[in-house]
Design a protein around this motif. Sequence first.
Motif, mmCIF file in Angstrom:
data_model
loop_
_atom_site.group_PDB
_atom_site.id
_atom_site.type_symbol
_atom_site.label_atom_id
_atom_site.label_comp_id
_atom_site.label_asym_id
_atom_site.label_seq_id
_atom_site.Cartn_x
_atom_site.Cartn_y
_atom_site.Cartn_z
ATOM 1 N N ILE A 100 29.638 41.673 40.731
ATOM 2 C CA ILE A 100 30.911 41.139 41.240
ATOM 3 C C ILE A 100 30.703 40.163 42.410
ATOM 4 C CG2 ILE A 100 33.163 41.737 42.264
ATOM 5 C CD1 ILE A 100 33.081 42.620 39.371
ATOM 6 N N ILE A 103 29.240 36.755 41.423
ATOM 7 C CA ILE A 103 30.183 35.831 40.769
ATOM 8 C C ILE A 103 31.250 35.379 41.771
ATOM 9 C CG2 ILE A 103 31.964 35.647 38.959
ATOM 10 C CD1 ILE A 103 30.215 37.691 37.332
ATOM 11 N N GLN A 104 31.778 36.347 42.531
ATOM 12 C CA GLN A 104 32.870 36.049 43.457
ATOM 13 C C GLN A 104 32.445 35.197 44.647
ATOM 14 O OE1 GLN A 104 34.649 39.772 44.535
ATOM 15 N NE2 GLN A 104 36.601 39.279 43.623
ATOM 16 N N LEU A 127 37.716 40.114 38.979
ATOM 17 C CA LEU A 127 37.233 38.737 38.821
ATOM 18 C C LEU A 127 38.258 37.841 38.129
ATOM 19 C CD1 LEU A 127 33.607 39.572 37.644
ATOM 20 C CD2 LEU A 127 34.245 38.617 39.858
#
Length: 230
Positions: A100, A103-104, A127
Motif C-alpha cells: 500500500i 503505491i500510495q 488505493l
Amino acid sequence: MKRGKKYLEAAKSIDRATLYDPAEAIGLAKKAAVAKFDETIEVHIRTGCDGRHADQQIRGAVVLPHGTGKAVKVLVFAKGTKLDEAQAAGADFVGGEELIPKIQNEGWLDFDVVVATPDMMGVVGRLGRVLGPKGLMPNPKAGTVTMDVTKAVNDIKAGKIEYRLDKANIIHVPIGKASFSEEQLADNFQTLIDAVNKAKPATLKGQYMKSVSVAPTMGPGVKINPLKLV
C-alpha cells in the motif's frame, strides 16, 4: 490537428463515408499501420447506452483467442496460500498490506492489471483514489476479485481484456497488434463483439451499437457497419 505524411497517405485508401464489413475494415486498418513500431489495433464502439444509469452500465472481460500481443504485468493482492498460488501461476508481483505505501506514497504503478482475493478488498479499497482513475481497481465483473487467482492470472496472461463504457458511453479495446494476421485480428474482433452483444442492457431502448470503428494506434479509423454485428 496537423497530420503527418504517412497518416495522410494511409488515409487515402479509406473512404470515410463507407461502412465496411469487419474483415475488410481490419485489412485496411492493418495496412494503415505504418509507424516504425508494431502498432496496436483498437476497436471503438459508440453505444446507445447512458452510463449515468446503473442498469445501462456495461463492464466485463473476455479472453481474446490470440491474445493482445502485449506482455501484461499482473499484481496480485492476497494472503496465506493464495500468495504462493499467485506466484506459481506467473503473477509478476504478489503481496498484501506492505504494498500500500509503495503505491500510495512512492507512486509505484509498474503493473497493468490488479487482481485481489475478496478478503483483501478492504486493504485494496484504500488505493481507490490511485487505482480508480487509472482503471486498475479490481472488480468482480471483470473477474479480478476472485479466490481463483490461478485462473485469473492465467486468463490475463492469455490475453484477457476488460471492456467498459467511458464517460462518453464509448468502449475502447485493443484486439491485437498490426503484426497479427488478418485472421487472428478477425477472430479477436468477433470474440469481443460477441461479448459486448451479450452485455447489452435489457433496459436499453433504440440502437445498441451506434458506430464501430477499428484503427491502428497512429493511423486513421475505419468504420464498420454496426448493423452487421448484431
